[in-house]
Design a protein around this motif. Sequence first.
Motif, PDB file in Angstrom:
ATOM      1  N   GLU A  94      -3.215  -1.438  11.064  1.00  0.00           N
ATOM      2  CA  GLU A  94      -2.247  -2.331  10.436  1.00  0.00           C
ATOM      3  C   GLU A  94      -2.983  -3.436   9.679  1.00  0.00           C
ATOM      4  OE1 GLU A  94       1.466  -3.582   9.305  1.00  0.00           O
ATOM      5  OE2 GLU A  94       0.980  -1.816  10.512  1.00  0.00           O
ATOM      6  N   GLY A  95      -2.591  -3.640   8.410  1.00  0.00           N
ATOM      7  CA  GLY A  95      -3.180  -4.700   7.610  1.00  0.00           C
ATOM      8  C   GLY A  95      -4.409  -4.296   6.831  1.00  0.00           C
ATOM      9  N   CYS A  96      -4.893  -3.078   7.014  1.00  0.00           N
ATOM     10  CA  CYS A  96      -6.054  -2.593   6.266  1.00  0.00           C
ATOM     11  C   CYS A  96      -5.594  -1.733   5.089  1.00  0.00           C
ATOM     12  CB  CYS A  96      -6.982  -1.786   7.158  1.00  0.00           C
ATOM     13  SG  CYS A  96      -7.817  -2.771   8.439  1.00  0.00           S
ATOM     14  N   VAL A  97      -6.289  -1.874   3.977  1.00  0.00           N
ATOM     15  CA  VAL A  97      -5.962  -1.139   2.755  1.00  0.00           C
ATOM     16  C   VAL A  97      -7.243  -0.553   2.177  1.00  0.00           C
ATOM     17  CG1 VAL A  97      -5.067  -1.338   0.387  1.00  0.00           C
ATOM     18  CG2 VAL A  97      -3.980  -2.608   2.253  1.00  0.00           C
ATOM     19  N   MET A  98      -7.145   0.661   1.643  1.00  0.00           N
ATOM     20  CA  MET A  98      -8.261   1.291   0.939  1.00  0.00           C
ATOM     21  C   MET A  98      -7.933   1.347  -0.549  1.00  0.00           C
ATOM     22  SD  MET A  98      -9.273   4.358   3.617  1.00  0.00           S
ATOM     23  CE  MET A  98      -7.594   5.028   3.648  1.00  0.00           C
ATOM     24  N   ALA A 113       0.822  -1.198   0.000  1.00  0.00           N
ATOM     25  CA  ALA A 113       0.000   0.000   0.000  1.00  0.00           C
ATOM     26  C   ALA A 113       0.862   1.255   0.000  1.00  0.00           C
ATOM     27  CB  ALA A 113      -0.919   0.005   1.215  1.00  0.00           C
ATOM     28  N   ASP A 114       0.377   2.261  -0.724  1.00  0.00           N
ATOM     29  CA  ASP A 114       1.005   3.562  -0.685  1.00  0.00           C
ATOM     30  C   ASP A 114       0.560   4.274   0.581  1.00  0.00           C
ATOM     31  OD1 ASP A 114       2.110   3.135  -3.206  1.00  0.00           O
ATOM     32  OD2 ASP A 114       0.277   3.816  -4.187  1.00  0.00           O
ATOM     33  N   GLY A 115       1.315   5.316   0.974  1.00  0.00           N
ATOM     34  CA  GLY A 115       0.945   6.066   2.159  1.00  0.00           C
ATOM     35  C   GLY A 115      -0.319   6.865   1.938  1.00  0.00           C
ATOM     36  N   ALA A 116      -1.113   7.015   2.988  1.00  0.00           N
ATOM     37  CA  ALA A 116      -2.334   7.812   2.931  1.00  0.00           C
ATOM     38  C   ALA A 116      -2.367   8.763   4.119  1.00  0.00           C
ATOM     39  CB  ALA A 116      -3.567   6.905   2.974  1.00  0.00           C
ATOM     40  N   PRO A 117      -2.880   9.988   3.921  1.00  0.00           N
ATOM     41  CA  PRO A 117      -2.968  10.922   5.031  1.00  0.00           C
ATOM     42  C   PRO A 117      -3.791  10.334   6.166  1.00  0.00           C
ATOM     43  CG  PRO A 117      -3.402  12.019   2.934  1.00  0.00           C
ATOM     44  CD  PRO A 117      -3.360  10.553   2.660  1.00  0.00           C
ATOM     45  N   LYS A 118      -3.364  10.531   7.384  1.00  0.00           N
ATOM     46  CA  LYS A 118      -4.037   9.951   8.535  1.00  0.00           C
ATOM     47  C   LYS A 118      -5.406  10.572   8.779  1.00  0.00           C
ATOM     48  CE  LYS A 118      -0.945   6.958   9.734  1.00  0.00           C
ATOM     49  NZ  LYS A 118      -1.221   5.517   9.638  1.00  0.00           N
ATOM     50  N   LEU A 142     -12.652  -0.632   1.653  1.00  0.00           N
ATOM     51  CA  LEU A 142     -11.747  -0.994   2.738  1.00  0.00           C
ATOM     52  C   LEU A 142     -11.693  -2.508   2.857  1.00  0.00           C
ATOM     53  CD1 LEU A 142     -10.097  -0.193   5.374  1.00  0.00           C
ATOM     54  CD2 LEU A 142     -12.274  -0.540   6.573  1.00  0.00           C
ATOM     55  N   THR A 143     -10.506  -3.064   2.762  1.00  0.00           N
ATOM     56  CA  THR A 143     -10.313  -4.485   3.039  1.00  0.00           C
ATOM     57  C   THR A 143      -9.271  -4.627   4.136  1.00  0.00           C
ATOM     58  OG1 THR A 143      -9.590  -6.626   2.147  1.00  0.00           O
ATOM     59  CG2 THR A 143      -8.656  -4.660   1.111  1.00  0.00           C
ATOM     60  N   CYS A 144      -9.576  -5.452   5.109  1.00  0.00           N
ATOM     61  CA  CYS A 144      -8.649  -5.701   6.218  1.00  0.00           C
ATOM     62  C   CYS A 144      -8.272  -7.171   6.274  1.00  0.00           C
ATOM     63  CB  CYS A 144      -9.265  -5.243   7.537  1.00  0.00           C
ATOM     64  SG  CYS A 144      -9.507  -3.453   7.659  1.00  0.00           S
ATOM     65  N   ASP A 145      -8.291  -7.815   5.120  1.00  0.00           N
ATOM     66  CA  ASP A 145      -7.917  -9.227   5.032  1.00  0.00           C
ATOM     67  C   ASP A 145      -6.722  -9.348   4.089  1.00  0.00           C
ATOM     68  OD1 ASP A 145      -7.688 -11.920   4.980  1.00  0.00           O
ATOM     69  OD2 ASP A 145      -9.755 -12.341   4.411  1.00  0.00           O
ATOM     70  N   PRO A 146      -5.499  -9.142   4.587  1.00  0.00           N
ATOM     71  CA  PRO A 146      -4.321  -9.112   3.723  1.00  0.00           C
ATOM     72  C   PRO A 146      -4.010 -10.446   3.066  1.00  0.00           C
ATOM     73  CG  PRO A 146      -3.667  -9.144   6.028  1.00  0.00           C
ATOM     74  CD  PRO A 146      -5.156  -8.964   6.015  1.00  0.00           C
ATOM     75  N   ASN A 147      -4.606 -11.525   3.539  1.00  0.00           N
ATOM     76  CA  ASN A 147      -4.321 -12.839   2.960  1.00  0.00           C
ATOM     77  C   ASN A 147      -5.234 -13.193   1.794  1.00  0.00           C
ATOM     78  OD1 ASN A 147      -2.234 -13.508   4.829  1.00  0.00           O
ATOM     79  ND2 ASN A 147      -3.798 -13.923   6.376  1.00  0.00           N
ATOM     80  N   TYR A 187      -4.462   0.445  -9.739  1.00  0.00           N
ATOM     81  CA  TYR A 187      -5.507   0.849  -8.809  1.00  0.00           C
ATOM     82  C   TYR A 187      -4.876   1.423  -7.538  1.00  0.00           C
ATOM     83  CZ  TYR A 187      -8.975  -1.624 -11.638  1.00  0.00           C
ATOM     84  OH  TYR A 187      -9.787  -2.026 -12.654  1.00  0.00           O
ATOM     85  N   LYS A 188      -5.623   2.286  -6.867  1.00  0.00           N
ATOM     86  CA  LYS A 188      -5.135   2.857  -5.616  1.00  0.00           C
ATOM     87  C   LYS A 188      -4.959   1.763  -4.571  1.00  0.00           C
ATOM     88  CE  LYS A 188      -7.306   7.399  -6.154  1.00  0.00           C
ATOM     89  NZ  LYS A 188      -8.314   8.344  -5.592  1.00  0.00           N
ATOM     90  N   GLN A 189      -3.889   1.889  -3.792  1.00  0.00           N
ATOM     91  CA  GLN A 189      -3.646   1.004  -2.663  1.00  0.00           C
ATOM     92  C   GLN A 189      -3.145   1.870  -1.513  1.00  0.00           C
ATOM     93  OE1 GLN A 189      -1.700  -2.820  -3.468  1.00  0.00           O
ATOM     94  NE2 GLN A 189      -1.571  -2.240  -5.620  1.00  0.00           N
ATOM     95  N   LEU A 190      -4.067   2.428  -0.758  1.00  0.00           N
ATOM     96  CA  LEU A 190      -3.733   3.362   0.302  1.00  0.00           C
ATOM     97  C   LEU A 190      -3.752   2.663   1.652  1.00  0.00           C
ATOM     98  CD1 LEU A 190      -5.902   6.416  -0.848  1.00  0.00           C
ATOM     99  CD2 LEU A 190      -3.530   5.890  -1.436  1.00  0.00           C
ATOM    100  N   LYS A 191      -2.757   2.950   2.450  1.00  0.00           N
ATOM    101  CA  LYS A 191      -2.693   2.357   3.785  1.00  0.00           C
ATOM    102  C   LYS A 191      -3.899   2.777   4.606  1.00  0.00           C
ATOM    103  CE  LYS A 191       2.356   2.087   4.100  1.00  0.00           C
ATOM    104  NZ  LYS A 191       3.556   2.596   4.807  1.00  0.00           N
TER     105      LYS A 191
END
Length: 202
Positions: free
Chosen positions: A192-196, A53-58, A171-176, A184-188
Motif C-alpha cells: 500500500e502506498g508504493c508505485v512503480m 496508480a493503475d492496476g499491476a499484476p501481482k 519504485l517510490t513508496c513516498d506518496p506525499n 508515464y506509467k503509474q502501476l500499483k
Amino acid sequence: MRLSRTLTATATAVLVLTALTGCGGDADEAGEDFGGGTGISGGAPKADGAPKADGAPKDGGDLPSAGDMASIEKFINQHAQCNNLQPFDDERSGLFDKEAKDPAFGIKERAICHDGTHNVITLLAISDMAKFQAANRAGEKHEVIVGKDFAVVPEGDNTVTALMAAKMLLLTCDPNDYQIPSGYKQLKGLAEGCVMTDYARS
C-alpha cells in the motif's frame, strides 16, 4: 539520482504538439546520487497526497527477472556496466547494508559493483518483493529501480537511464512527495502506498 527533465507548459497548440512528440530527451551526462532516502527532489504532491496508480499484476507483470546475483550482474552488464562485483561491502559505500540483514525486507542477498565512472551500484536479490516494498515504505523510503525479483540502486544517472530503458521501473513508496506527470506509467506496487513508474524526475 538526479535525472534532468524539464516539463514546460505552453500556451499554443503548436508548442504542445512539439512537447508531446519530443519527450524522452537525452540522459544527463553527470553521474549523481540516486536512491539516498527521499533525496530525489522536485515536483509538488498531488492534492490527495498520492499519485493515482493503475492496476499491476501481482506477479510483477512484464518486469525483467534475475533471481540470483550472477543473473543481476549479467543483466546490468547487458545494458550498462557492473564492474568488480563484491558480495561484502567493507566500506559500506552502497545502500541497504543494514536492511539486508533484516528479514522484514525480504532481501536474500546484497552486493555492490561499480559503473564505468566508479559510481557505486547496489544490487539486491529479493525473495519477497511485497515484503521489500512494505518494509521500504515503513523505513527510509529509498527510491530504487526494480525488476520482478531484484532491485538495483545506482548512483550514476547513466545506469538509471539504461536500466529503465531495459523495462525496469522506479519504485517510490513516498506518496506525499512524488508527482508523476501524465503519460508515464503509474502501476500499483505490491505494498500500500508504493508505485512503480517509468518516470525518474530530477
